[in-house]
Design a protein around this motif. Structure first.
Motif, PDB file in Angstrom:
ATOM      1  N   VAL A  18       0.825  -1.203   0.000  1.00  0.00           N
ATOM      2  CA  VAL A  18       0.000   0.000   0.000  1.00  0.00           C
ATOM      3  C   VAL A  18       0.860   1.255   0.000  1.00  0.00           C
ATOM      4  N   ALA A  19       0.538   2.171  -0.905  1.00  0.00           N
ATOM      5  CA  ALA A  19       1.119   3.514  -0.890  1.00  0.00           C
ATOM      6  C   ALA A  19       0.036   4.477  -0.430  1.00  0.00           C
ATOM      7  N   ILE A  20       0.364   5.304   0.566  1.00  0.00           N
ATOM      8  CA  ILE A  20      -0.597   6.249   1.115  1.00  0.00           C
ATOM      9  C   ILE A  20      -0.208   7.660   0.685  1.00  0.00           C
ATOM     10  N   GLY A  21      -1.182   8.431   0.197  1.00  0.00           N
ATOM     11  CA  GLY A  21      -0.869   9.804  -0.172  1.00  0.00           C
ATOM     12  C   GLY A  21      -1.995  10.468  -0.935  1.00  0.00           C
ATOM     13  N   LYS A  22      -1.809  11.756  -1.253  1.00  0.00           N
ATOM     14  CA  LYS A  22      -2.793  12.495  -2.060  1.00  0.00           C
ATOM     15  C   LYS A  22      -2.591  12.202  -3.536  1.00  0.00           C
ATOM     16  N   PHE A  23      -1.338  12.063  -3.949  1.00  0.00           N
ATOM     17  CA  PHE A  23      -0.980  11.739  -5.326  1.00  0.00           C
ATOM     18  C   PHE A  23      -1.558  12.728  -6.340  1.00  0.00           C
ATOM     19  N   ASP A  24      -1.620  13.991  -5.962  1.00  0.00           N
ATOM     20  CA  ASP A  24      -2.081  15.002  -6.909  1.00  0.00           C
ATOM     21  C   ASP A  24      -0.972  15.283  -7.909  1.00  0.00           C
ATOM     22  N   GLY A  25      -1.225  14.941  -9.152  1.00  0.00           N
ATOM     23  CA  GLY A  25      -0.228  15.150 -10.194  1.00  0.00           C
ATOM     24  C   GLY A  25       0.619  13.934 -10.468  1.00  0.00           C
ATOM     25  N   VAL A  26       0.702  13.004  -9.493  1.00  0.00           N
ATOM     26  CA  VAL A  26       1.599  11.840  -9.619  1.00  0.00           C
ATOM     27  C   VAL A  26       2.960  12.335 -10.117  1.00  0.00           C
ATOM     28  N   HIS A  27       3.535  13.279  -9.361  1.00  0.00           N
ATOM     29  CA  HIS A  27       4.769  13.932  -9.774  1.00  0.00           C
ATOM     30  C   HIS A  27       5.989  13.044  -9.512  1.00  0.00           C
ATOM     31  N   MET A  28       7.184  13.594  -9.721  1.00  0.00           N
ATOM     32  CA  MET A  28       8.409  12.805  -9.608  1.00  0.00           C
ATOM     33  C   MET A  28       8.572  12.202  -8.207  1.00  0.00           C
ATOM     34  N   GLY A  29       8.186  12.940  -7.182  1.00  0.00           N
ATOM     35  CA  GLY A  29       8.245  12.398  -5.830  1.00  0.00           C
ATOM     36  C   GLY A  29       7.286  11.236  -5.645  1.00  0.00           C
ATOM     37  N   HIS A  30       6.074  11.354  -6.164  1.00  0.00           N
ATOM     38  CA  HIS A  30       5.102  10.267  -6.091  1.00  0.00           C
ATOM     39  C   HIS A  30       5.597   9.044  -6.848  1.00  0.00           C
ATOM     40  N   GLN A  31       6.198   9.268  -8.002  1.00  0.00           N
ATOM     41  CA  GLN A  31       6.674   8.142  -8.802  1.00  0.00           C
ATOM     42  C   GLN A  31       7.768   7.364  -8.065  1.00  0.00           C
ATOM     43  N   LYS A  32       8.607   8.085  -7.318  1.00  0.00           N
ATOM     44  CA  LYS A  32       9.626   7.439  -6.493  1.00  0.00           C
ATOM     45  C   LYS A  32       8.962   6.511  -5.477  1.00  0.00           C
ATOM     46  N   LEU A  34       5.822   5.221  -5.666  1.00  0.00           N
ATOM     47  CA  LEU A  34       5.055   4.152  -6.307  1.00  0.00           C
ATOM     48  C   LEU A  34       5.937   3.014  -6.796  1.00  0.00           C
ATOM     49  N   ARG A  35       7.179   3.313  -7.144  1.00  0.00           N
ATOM     50  CA  ARG A  35       8.081   2.239  -7.578  1.00  0.00           C
ATOM     51  C   ARG A  35       8.258   1.182  -6.488  1.00  0.00           C
ATOM     52  N   HIS A  36       8.196   1.619  -5.229  1.00  0.00           N
ATOM     53  CA  HIS A  36       8.370   0.674  -4.120  1.00  0.00           C
ATOM     54  C   HIS A  36       7.227  -0.327  -4.044  1.00  0.00           C
ATOM     55  N   ILE A  37       5.995   0.116  -4.277  1.00  0.00           N
ATOM     56  CA  ILE A  37       4.888  -0.845  -4.199  1.00  0.00           C
ATOM     57  C   ILE A  37       4.770  -1.657  -5.494  1.00  0.00           C
ATOM     58  N   LEU A  38       5.128  -1.066  -6.616  1.00  0.00           N
ATOM     59  CA  LEU A  38       5.075  -1.820  -7.870  1.00  0.00           C
ATOM     60  C   LEU A  38       6.094  -2.950  -7.863  1.00  0.00           C
ATOM     61  N   ASP A  39       7.235  -2.726  -7.216  1.00  0.00           N
ATOM     62  CA  ASP A  39       8.242  -3.783  -7.104  1.00  0.00           C
ATOM     63  C   ASP A  39       7.728  -4.981  -6.312  1.00  0.00           C
ATOM     64  N   LYS A  40       6.798  -4.746  -5.390  1.00  0.00           N
ATOM     65  CA  LYS A  40       6.296  -5.824  -4.531  1.00  0.00           C
ATOM     66  C   LYS A  40       5.340  -6.759  -5.270  1.00  0.00           C
ATOM     67  N   LYS A  41       4.941  -6.409  -6.468  1.00  0.00           N
ATOM     68  CA  LYS A  41       4.091  -7.305  -7.252  1.00  0.00           C
ATOM     69  C   LYS A  41       4.811  -8.615  -7.528  1.00  0.00           C
ATOM     70  N   GLU A  42       6.150  -8.536  -7.631  1.00  0.00           N
ATOM     71  CA  GLU A  42       6.939  -9.744  -7.866  1.00  0.00           C
ATOM     72  C   GLU A  42       6.872 -10.698  -6.677  1.00  0.00           C
TER      73      GLU A  42
END
Length: 325
Positions: A18-32, A34-42
């Motif tokens: 789970v990533a918690i946040g507002k994610f308005d814009g899904v900016h460079m900080g958000h993308q950093k 989100l990579r952590h939770i996307l990696d956990k799909k493996e």
């Protein structure tokens, strides 16, 4: 992507990252983040986002406005502009799905949920309902009643509830933390290039093409028209050179954002775009207008003929701009 929206009573069977946040814009900080939770799909976890709808800042601003006379509401235009969103709900959903998010939780923010105690939020929502096995968020995370919850509470409850945590440090660019507020400042100053660097992509307005008056066709200037919702953050009214995305294709464009004062007096803000070297029917189609750079301010001309002459100059300036890409 599964969307859980407007519900407080739900349960996710799969283990989630789970990533918690507002994610308005899904900016460079958000993308950093989100990579952590996307990696956990493996590891067999579902990449899951938890966010509030409406965003807390908007909810509490509306609460503060409640009961005020109309003339006192949103009197500070700059403050009101900063409460707009970089991504509308629809744009955000499309963005998350394109990134590979499995589950999006748009948890309702209301008077009842705003009073959730921090420990109840962790136990009842993150652990019981969302089945979190991994939780990532910015290191300034706050949650629960009056924002009293923080990472220390998350970490304290982790051994008992069986999840792992990861606090993400703020990304810095241009000597400042990357944030939605920073990006909005740039957009509201028509600094589209700087905004693009902070976002990691060109800032865009998405939507379904609406029918207009078709006046442009009568002066040799056919356009497509989007009507952005009030919550969409828009740059200053004016003409922008743009990239038009439709049906997985990209075109050069010239976009006017504003009220079209020479030809209209209905007060409707529109995003009206001429597409270079395009001849087709886009009514009813979803497209995105990515704003590359500011060209000139919107102005009212003495006549449609004067407007047409200016548009010819703008079109030529656009061709010169794109020739140097």
């Amino acid at each position: 992507m599964r969307i859980i929206s407007g519900e407080t009573q739900f349960h996710i069977e799969d283990k989630t990252a789970v990533a918690i946040g507002k994610f308005d814009g899904v900016h460079m900080g958000h993308q950093k983040l989100l990579r952590h939770i996307l990696d956990k799909k493996e590891q067999g976890m579902k990449a899951t986002i938890f966010t509030f709808d409406p965003p807390p800042a908007v909810f509490f601003a509306n609460m503060a406005d409640a009961g005020k006379p109309a003339e006192a509401k949103s009197s500070d235009s700059k403050k009101s502009a900063m409460l707009t969103q970089l991504l509308t709900k629809d744009e955000k959903r499309r963005k998350f799905e394109a990134l590979g998010i499995d589950i999006l939780v748009e948890f309702p923010m209301n008077a009842e949920t705003a009073h959730t105690m921090p420990e109840d939020f962790v136990r009842n929502i993150l652990s019981d309902r969302m089945n979190a096995a991994y939780i990532a968020a910015g290191d300034d995370l706050s949650y629960g009643y009056k924002g009293r919850g923080d990472f220390s509470l998350l970490n304290k409850l982790a051994p008992e509830l069986g999840y792992r945590t990861h606090a993400i440090k703020k990304l810095q660019m241009f000597g400042r933390d990357v944030s939605s507020s920073f990006i909005k400042e740039e957009i509201l100053s028509a600094e589209m290039e700087r905004a693009a660097e902070l976002l990691g992509e060109i800032y865009y307005v998405g939507g379904v093409v609406a029918h207009g008056k078709k006046l442009g066709r009568t002066i040799g200037f056919p356009t497509v028209n989007l009507l952005p919702p009030d919550e969409k953050c828009l740059p200053p009214y004016g003409v922008y050179f743009s990239e038009v995305r439709v049906d997985d294709r990209k075109y050069h464009g010239m976009t006017n954002i504003g009220l079209r004062p020479t030809v209209s007096n209905n007060g409707q803000v529109s995003v009206e775009t001429y597409i270079y070297d395009f001849d087709g029917d886009l009514y009813g189609k979803y497209l995105e207008i990515a704003l590359l750079t500011f060209h000139r301010k919107e102005q009212k001309f003495a006549s449609v003929e004067v407007l047409q002459r200016q548009l010819d100059l703008d079109l030529e300036a656009g061709r010169n701009y794109f020739s140097y890409e």
